[in-house]
Structures are given as structure tokens and as C-alpha cells.
Design a protein around this motif. Structure first.
Motif, PDB file in Angstrom:
ATOM      1  N   LEU A 175       0.867  -1.173   0.000  1.00  0.00           N
ATOM      2  CA  LEU A 175       0.000   0.000   0.000  1.00  0.00           C
ATOM      3  C   LEU A 175       0.910   1.230   0.000  1.00  0.00           C
ATOM      4  CD1 LEU A 175      -2.810   1.191   0.126  1.00  0.00           C
ATOM      5  CD2 LEU A 175      -2.765   0.931   2.614  1.00  0.00           C
ATOM      6  N   ASP A 176       0.860   1.992  -1.097  1.00  0.00           N
ATOM      7  CA  ASP A 176       1.763   3.129  -1.318  1.00  0.00           C
ATOM      8  C   ASP A 176       1.175   4.420  -0.740  1.00  0.00           C
ATOM      9  OD1 ASP A 176       3.994   4.438  -2.287  1.00  0.00           O
ATOM     10  OD2 ASP A 176       3.480   4.248  -4.401  1.00  0.00           O
ATOM     11  N   ASP A 177       2.048   5.355  -0.422  1.00  0.00           N
ATOM     12  CA  ASP A 177       1.630   6.701   0.006  1.00  0.00           C
ATOM     13  C   ASP A 177       0.654   6.676   1.164  1.00  0.00           C
ATOM     14  OD1 ASP A 177       3.115   7.369  -2.198  1.00  0.00           O
ATOM     15  OD2 ASP A 177       1.410   7.934  -3.442  1.00  0.00           O
ATOM     16  N   PHE A 178       0.845   5.777   2.113  1.00  0.00           N
ATOM     17  CA  PHE A 178      -0.120   5.657   3.203  1.00  0.00           C
ATOM     18  C   PHE A 178      -0.147   6.922   4.050  1.00  0.00           C
ATOM     19  CE2 PHE A 178      -1.597   4.459   7.438  1.00  0.00           C
ATOM     20  CZ  PHE A 178      -2.802   3.875   7.105  1.00  0.00           C
ATOM     21  N   ALA A 232       9.494   3.525   5.131  1.00  0.00           N
ATOM     22  CA  ALA A 232       9.258   4.962   5.210  1.00  0.00           C
ATOM     23  C   ALA A 232       9.839   5.599   3.951  1.00  0.00           C
ATOM     24  CB  ALA A 232       9.922   5.547   6.452  1.00  0.00           C
ATOM     25  N   GLU A 233       9.032   6.415   3.257  1.00  0.00           N
ATOM     26  CA  GLU A 233       9.451   7.014   1.990  1.00  0.00           C
ATOM     27  C   GLU A 233      10.026   8.413   2.201  1.00  0.00           C
ATOM     28  OE1 GLU A 233       5.440   6.608  -0.240  1.00  0.00           O
ATOM     29  OE2 GLU A 233       6.979   5.984  -1.659  1.00  0.00           O
ATOM     30  N   GLY A 234      10.858   8.831   1.290  1.00  0.00           N
ATOM     31  CA  GLY A 234      11.314  10.223   1.265  1.00  0.00           C
ATOM     32  C   GLY A 234      12.287  10.594   2.376  1.00  0.00           C
TER      33      GLY A 234
END
Ligand code: C2E
Ligand code: MG
Ligand code: MG
Ligand code: MG
Length: 284
Positions: A175-178, A232-234
């Protein structure tokens, strides 16, 4: 020039809007040509284990440089591809090239790939992905697809069917961009995700505000309870990575660890980092 809509509201069409519409059509035409000519390329961004900092996989990100327009950001061309019905062929092209490249990487590295909302209402999507994997000889158990909550909303039953078909052969689902958009915790009960990606908006503010910190900790606790992996993105700063590691976040992605790179540079990166041994083993 003004136009009256059904409920009596007046919509004004300005010259700027006309220009914007022309620009979209121009991009659409250039993109169609580029896709037909095979000119959209996969780039790869490392995803690391935050504790050891070892690369565990890569996210595939589409890149396109047009002859006249120059480089066009996916934030621009992906929505246009979606709206104008080009996302299917574009996606197949990028997945084919990506799996051809990743086939030669150490086999413990996974590859993730983004699916757009419209692909989750198209019942051909599953078969198309499987046939590309078969053609390129890429092990489906090394592939993850990233979908967003928006992608699940239009037709949840259709999305569920596509996801299940892909799962059957070992493809994992993230699940992306949660935390952005239409987040609904109910979705996490209906769908089983293997992994959840925390949107970079939270990561960006983790050091500055307490609410972000609490939200991230709550997401991590929830993932642990539900048996989902987390990325964790970014992540751009060392201090962010340290704080996330402290909280028990296992996976990280961001400019701190590496920017998206083309296939050649990615192979170079793999030789350069702690992956030499596995690479040699893989190629011998
Ligand atoms: P996404 O799937 O959430 O991908 C992560 C985006 O964050 C990428 O933007 C990546 O370059 C960027 N990013 C990574 N680390 C950092 C960081 O440390 N700081 C900042 N500021 N940004 C970071 P990109 O490549 O521009 O892609 C934007 C979106 O376009 C993606 O968001 C994804 O939704 C979509 N997209 C890209 N390639 C494809 C594709 O092949 N198919 C589909 N359907 N969508 C794609
Ligand atoms: Mg993604
Ligand atoms: Mg994302
Ligand atoms: Mg995104």
C-alpha cells in the motif's frame, strides 16, 4: 468566454486554461509516440534495511525525456497517461525493461512496480503482468506491486480480483503513500497488504512536529499487529533515518540512500555497495 453549467454556476474558460489543455494534448501525442518507440525508461531507487543500511530491493520509477519537451516528470505524464488511456502500454513497456534489467541482479533483491488506479479496474492487467514476467523470465516472487488507496476505491471487487491473481503466483502487494488521500483503516481489514509505505509527508515533518511522530509510531504499531512490513518514503536526512530506526521502522527509501538511477548506474551501484559477493555469485 463563459459557459453556464447545469446548476447555474458560471465557469469561465480563460486563455490560460485553453493553453493548458493544448499542452496536455501535446504531451499526450508525444507520449504516445514515445511509448510506441519504446522510449520510456525504468529508473530504480534503492530501498534499504534501516538497521544495516543494506539494499533489499528497488522501486521502479518511469522516466521520459522527449526530444522537444525535454525531461517530463512522472507527476505530469503518469496522470496524462491515465486519463488518455496510455497507461496500459506504458506500464507494460516499463515493466518489461525493468524486469529484463533486474533479472541479472542478486536474486535476494526485490523489485517493486507502481500500478495506477485505472489498471486496477482493467481485468487484463493481471494477465499482462504475468505474461511479461514469463517472457522476461523474472521470478514473480521477487516482484511487488505498489497500489494506492485511490486505486482501491473505484471498484474494490475488481482490484481484489486482480490482486488475488497476482498473489497466487507469489507477487507481493504494498500500500503506497499511506496517510495521504482517502485513508481508511477499514481498507486494511478488507485487503491484506504485505507491506505499507509511509508517505514522505510524515517523514518530512518527523523531526519538527510531535503529531507526525505520534502518527508514525501508531502506523508502525499497527503494521506490527497486522503482520505488514513497513517502508518509510522520502528519507533525506540522517536524523530522520535515525529517528525512524529508533521507532522500529525496518525499511527506508529516499535521497539519503540513493536517487532513482537508470539500469546501468544501478548495476554499478550494486557492485559498489555491499552487494559484490552476491553479485559475483549471481553471475557465476
Ligand atoms: P511514488 O510511487 O510514491 O514514488 C516515490 C516518489 O518519491 C518518486 O517520484 C521518487 O523519485 C520520489 N522520492 C524518492 N525519494 C525521495 C526523497 O528523499 N525526497 C523527495 N522529495 N522525493 C523522493 P517520481 O519518480 O517523480 O514519481 C512520482 C509518482 O509517479 C510515483 O510516486 C508514482 O505514483 C508515479 N509513477 C512513477 N513511475 C510510475 C510507473 O511506472 N507507473 C505508474 N503507474 N506510476 C508511476
Ligand atoms: Mg510507489
Ligand atoms: Mg509512494
Ligand atoms: Mg506518490
Amino acid at each position: 468566454q463563459a459557459k453556464r453549467t447545469g446548476r447555474g454556476a458560471v465557469v469561465v474558460y480563460t486563455r490560460e486554461m485553453e493553453e493548458a489543455a493544448k499542452r496536455v494534448t501535446h504531451i499526450e501525442q508525444a507520449l504516445r509516440r514515445a511509448v510506441a518507440a519504446g522510449e520510456v525508461e525504468p529508473h530504480f531507487q534503492p530501498i534499504v534495511d534501516l538497521e544495516t543500511r543494506r539494499t533489499v530491493g528497488f522501486e521502479t520509477l518511469a522516466r521520459w525525456t522527449d526530444r522537444d519537451l525535454g525531461p517530463v516528470s512522472p507527476g505530469i505524464f503518469i496522470p496524462i497517461a491515465e486519463e488518455r488511456g496510455i497507461i496500459g502500454p506504458l506500464s507494460q513497456l516499463v515493466l518489461r525493461k525493468a524486469t529484463e534489467a533486474a533479472r541479472d541482479w542478486p536474486e535476494d533483491l526485490f523489485l517493486s512496480f507502481n500500478l495506477s488506479p485505472s489498471q486496477l479496474v482493467d481485468h487484463n492487467t493481471g494477465l499482462q503482468i504475468l505474461s511479461i514476467l514469463e517472457q522476461t523470465g523474472f521470478d514473480p516472487r521477487r516482484l511487488e506491486i505498489e497500489i494506492t488507496e485511490t486505486g482501491l476505491m473505484n471498484d474494490p471487487a475488481s482490484a481484489q480480483r486482480i490482486v488475488e491473481d497476482l498473489r497466487r503466483v507469489g507477487i507481493r502487494v504494498s500500500l503506497d503513500d499511506f496517510g495521504t488521500g482517502q485513508s481508511s483503516l477499514g481498507r486494511l481489514r478488507e485487503f491484506h497488504f504485505d507491506k505499507l509505505k509511509i508517505d514522505r509527508a510524515f517523514v518530512a515533518s518527523i523531526l519538527e512536529d510531535r503529531p507526525s511522530e505520534h502518527i508514525i509510531r501508531a502506523i508502525l504499531a499497527m503494521c506490527e499487529g497486522l503482520g505488514m512490513e513497513v517502508v518509510a518514503e522520502g528519507i533525506e536526512a540522517e536524523a530522520q533515518a535515525e529517528r525512524l530506526t529508533q521507532f522500529g521502522c525496518a525499511g527506508g527509501q529516499g535521497y539519503l540512500f540513493g536517487r532513482p538511477c537508470n539500469a546501468d548506474a544501478t548495476l554499478g551501484y550494486l557492485h559498489h555497495t555491499g552487494e559484490q559477493k552476491t553479485l559475483q555469485r549471481a553471475s557465476s
